[in-house]
Write a protein that holds these residues in place. Structure first.
Motif, PDB file in Angstrom:
ATOM      1  N   ARG A   1       0.814  -1.218   0.000  1.00 22.96           N
ATOM      2  CA  ARG A   1       0.000   0.000   0.000  1.00 22.96           C
ATOM      3  C   ARG A   1       0.848   1.270   0.000  1.00 22.96           C
ATOM      4  NH1 ARG A   1      -4.904  -1.160   4.159  1.00 22.96           N
ATOM      5  NH2 ARG A   1      -5.565  -3.123   3.231  1.00 22.96           N
ATOM      6  N   GLY A   2       2.146   1.097  -0.047  1.00 19.53           N
ATOM      7  CA  GLY A   2       3.009   2.265  -0.181  1.00 19.53           C
ATOM      8  C   GLY A   2       3.686   2.726   1.084  1.00 19.53           C
ATOM      9  N   ILE A   3       3.539   1.948   2.173  1.00 14.86           N
ATOM     10  CA  ILE A   3       4.218   2.346   3.410  1.00 14.86           C
ATOM     11  C   ILE A   3       5.631   1.770   3.423  1.00 14.86           C
ATOM     12  CG2 ILE A   3       4.153   2.204   5.935  1.00 14.86           C
ATOM     13  CD1 ILE A   3       1.120   1.761   5.682  1.00 14.86           C
ATOM     14  N   SER A   4       6.606   2.643   3.632  1.00 16.24           N
ATOM     15  CA  SER A   4       7.986   2.150   3.758  1.00 16.24           C
ATOM     16  C   SER A   4       8.142   1.530   5.134  1.00 16.24           C
ATOM     17  CB  SER A   4       8.975   3.299   3.615  1.00 16.24           C
ATOM     18  OG  SER A   4       8.669   4.052   2.470  1.00 16.24           O
ATOM     19  N   ILE A   5       8.889   0.445   5.199  1.00 15.78           N
ATOM     20  CA  ILE A   5       8.965  -0.280   6.468  1.00 15.78           C
ATOM     21  C   ILE A   5      10.401  -0.531   6.888  1.00 15.78           C
ATOM     22  CG2 ILE A   5       8.517  -2.548   7.524  1.00 15.78           C
ATOM     23  CD1 ILE A   5       5.791  -2.404   5.998  1.00 15.78           C
TER      24      ILE A   5
END
Lengths: 324, 236
Positions: free
Chosen positions: B185-189
Motif C-alpha cells: 500500500r506504499g508504506i515504507s517499512i
C-alpha cells in the motif's frame, strides 16, 4: 467509554442531593457535624487531586499535603497579612500551587515512580520546615492564627453556608476531573500510565502531560488548603505533614483510577477518626490495617471491589436466564 | 528516492556508547530489515529515529533534516511511527480505544471511521473484539492491535521492533504477510527482527548490525546467502 450512563447519573444525583440536605437533617447550627461535612469536601478534593496524579498518570506523590499547606498558608497570608479580598486570595494560592506543582512536574519528567515519591516526600519536609522556621510570615511553630471567616459584602458566612461554598467547589473540581478524564488529554494520561513507550510512539508528548498534570493536581490541592483555612481559621505545619499519607490512604482504599473511588475513600477514611474516637492513639495503626486488607482483598479499592461484585452478579443473572 | 537517510549517527546511554556512527538509507516504498544479535543497538537506533533518546549525527526524513531536539510527537505527525518491542498495548483500554489512541495526533476534523473500517478489513479479529479490553487479547491479537493502532497514525515510515517476539510460528507468518500487504500500500517499512531468516525473506534490502556499527549491507536475498551471516544468524 462510559456505559451505564443513566445509572451513573442517578447515583451522582442522589449523592449530591444527600450532600445538599445533610446540614438540614443534622442541624445547621451543629458545628461538629458541619465541620465533618466540610472536611469531606477538602479531603475529597485532595483525594481527587491525588487520584489524577497517582491513579490516572501513575505518578506517586507522598507529599501532597505540602501543596494543601501552601494553598492554605498563601490564602491566610494574602487575606490577613496583606488584607486581600477572599476571591483574589484563592486565585493567588491556586496560581502559586500550580507553579510549584509544575516544579515537581519537572522532576517527574526525569524520575521514575519510586524516586519521584521520595522527591515529593522531601519537598513536603522542606515546605513544613520553611513554615516552622519563617515565623514572621507563617506564625512558625505556633501556627497561623486569626484567619478571617468568609465574609461577602459584609455578610459573614455561617459554618453551614461555608459548607455549601465548599460543596460547590468540590463539585466543580469533580466536574473538571470528569471532563478531563473523558477527554483526549485524559486518555493520554492513562496511556502514559499503562504503556509509556507506546504512548510516546503514538505522538503523545509524555513529558508535557506529566508536567501539566502535576500543576493541575497541585492547584486542586491548593484549593483544598484554602477551604481548610476558611473552615478551621487556624493553620499549622504538622497537620498537613501528617495528612499526606492519610490522603494516599483515602485514594487507595476508595479505588484509584476511577472517578467515584476517591470520593468513597474520603467518606470511609474521613469518617473513621470520628467513629474511632475512643481508640484515637491507635488510629495510624488502624489505617495501616485497612490499607493491608484493601490491597490484599480489593486491589482496585472499595469502588473496584463493588464494581466487580455487581458485574459478577449481572453475569450470573444472565446465566440463570439462559439456563432454565 | 530515499525516505529516510541516516549519516554518522552516534548515541549513548550515559557513558556507554551504543551507536558508533551508523549510516543507513531507506528507499521509499521498500522494506528494510536490520538484523543483529542482542545488544547490537537495533532498538536504540529505532529510539533515535523516533526521537525518544538524544543523538548526534544527521537524520533526514523526506529531504528534511530532523535534529535531536525535535520531539517524538512532532515526528509522529510527520509520519514516522514505531510499533514498540513487546507490543505495548494499553491493557485497560478497549481494543477500539487503543486504535483511537493511534489517531491521537491527527487533526480533530479527520474522520477516523473509514480508517477503522480499513483496519477491521485487514484484521477481522479486532472487529470481533473491539469492545474487549486489550489486555485480554492473545499475543498475536495484541501484535495485530499494535499494528492497527500504528496504521491510524497514518505512517509513511513504519518501524517494527521485533514483531515476532513471543508468538507462535503460525501467527508470525500471518504478521509477516500483513507487513507485506502494508508495504504494497506504499508504506515504507523498517523491520528489526531476531528471526533473521524470515526478515531477510520479506525485506528488499538488509543491514547487519554489530556492536553499534553496520558491518554489512546489501540486497536482502544476497545477504541471506552470505557465508558469515548464515553462520552467525541463520544457523549455518
Amino acid at each position: 467509554m462510559h456505559k451505564t450512563k443513566r445509572e451513573t447519573k442517578i447515583v451522582i444525583f442522589v449523592m449530591v442531593f444527600i450532600a445538599a440536605v445533610m446540614p438540614f437533617i443534622l442541624g445547621t447550627k451543629n458545628n461538629y457535624f458541619i465541620n465533618i461535612l466540610i472536611s469531606y469536601c477538602y479531603y475529597g478534593i485532595m483525594a481527587m487531586s491525588l487520584n489524577l496524579l497517582v491513579g490516572y498518570t501513575g505518578q506517586i506523590s507522598l507529599g501532597h499535603g505540602a501543596f494543601m499547606a501552601i494553598g492554605g498558608y498563601t490564602y491566610a497570608i494574602l487575606t490577613k497579612t496583606l488584607g486581600w479580598h477572599f476571591l483574589p486570595a484563592i486565585f493567588g494560592s491556586l496560581v502559586l500551587t500550580f507553579l510549584l506543582g509544575l516544579l515537581i512536574g519537572l522532576a517527574s519528567c526525569k524520575l521514575h515512580a519510586i524516586f519521584l515519591a521520595m522527591t515529593t516526600l522531601g519537598f513536603s519536609k522542606v515546605v513544613s520546615l520553611i513554615i516552622i522556621n519563617e515565623g514572621w510570615l507563617t506564625g512558625g511553630a505556633n501556627g497561623f492564627v486569626g484567619i478571617k471567616k468568609l465574609t461577602v459584602f459584609g455578610h459573614r458566612f455561617m459554618n453551614y453556608q461555608l459548607y455549601f461554598v465548599a460543596l460547590a467547589l468540590t463539585l466543580m473540581v469533580a466536574l473538571i476531573c470528569y471532563r478531563l478524564i473523558y477527554s483526549k488529554t485524559g486518555r493520554a494520561f492513562q496511556a502514559i500510565r499503562t504503556a509509556p513507550i507506546a504512548a510516546a510512539s503514538m505522538g503523545i508528548n509524555v513529558n508535557g502531560y506529566k508536567f501539566l498534570v502535576c500543576g493541575i493536581s497541585a492547584a486542586m490541592a491548593g484549593l483544598a488548603g484554602c477551604i481548610y483555612a476558611l473552615n478551621i481559621n487556624y493553620l499549622s505545619a504538622d497537620i498537613f505533614d501528617k495528612s499526606s499519607i492519610l490522603l494516599l490512604t483515602m485514594t487507595v482504599v476508595g479505588g484509584m483510577g476511577s472517578l467515584f473511588g476517591p470520593i468513597i475513600g474520603t467518606l470511609v477514611i474521613g469518617t473513621l477518626p470520628e467513629l474511632l474516637r475512643p481508640f484515637a492513639e491507635y488510629l495510624d495503626g488502624i489505617y495501616g490495617v485497612v490499607i493491608i486488607l484493601v490491597v490484599l482483598f480489593m486491589p482496585h479499592g472499595i469502588y473496584g471491589g463493588m464494581k466487580s461484585l455487581i458485574d459478577r452478579k449481572r453475569k450470573s443473572d444472565i446465566l440463570s436466564e439462559v439456563t432454565p | 528516492m530515499s525516505i529516510l537517510k541516516i549519516e554518522g549517527l552516534h548515541a549513548a546511554y550515559g557513558s556507554t556508547k551504543v551507536l558508533n556512527g551508523i549510516d543507513l538509507d531507506i528507499a521509499e516504498g521498500q522494506i528494510i530489515t536490520i538484523v543483529g544479535s542482542n545488544g547490537a543497538g537495533k532498538t536504540t537506533l529505532l529510539s533515535c529515529i523516533s526521537g525518544l533518546i538524544p543523538y548526534t549525527g544527521s537524520i533526514t526524513f523526506r529531504g528534511e533534516s530532523i535534529s535531536s531536539n525535535v520531539g517524538s510527537d512532532e515526528r509522529v505527525k510527520r509520519g514516522i511511527i514505531q510499533v514498540p518491542e513487546g507490543r505495548q498495548v494499553f491493557a485497560e483500554f478497549s481494543v477500539l480505544n487503543n486504535l483511537k489512541m493511534g489517531a491521537y495526533t491527527l487533526p480533530r476534523n479527520e474522520k477516523i471511521a473509514p480508517m477503522l473500517e480499513e483496519i477491521y478489513k485487514l484484521f477481522p479479529r479486532l472487529n470481533e473484539r473491539k469492545n474487549q479490553k486489550a489486555g485480554s487479547l492473545s499475543g498475536g491479537e495484541q501484535q495485530m492491535l499494535a499494528l492497527g493502532r500504528a496504521l491510524l497514525s497514518k505512517p509513511q515510515l513504519l518501524m517494527l521492533d521485533e514483531p515476532s517476539m513471543g508468538l507462535a510460528p503460525v501467527v508470525v507468518i500471518d504478521i509477516f504477510k500483513t507487513i507485506r500487504k502494508l508495504n504494497e500500500r506504499g508504506i515504507s517499512i523498517l523491520l528489526v527482527e531476531q528471526n533473521a531468516k524470515l526478515a531477510l525473506k520479506v525485506a528488499d534490502y538488509a543491514y547487519v548490525m554489530e556492536n553499534g556499527r553496520i558491518s554489512l549491507s546489501g540486497v536482502a536475498s544476497e545477504i541471506a546467502e552470505d557465508e558469515k551471516v548464515r553462520a552467525a544468524y541463520l544457523g549455518g
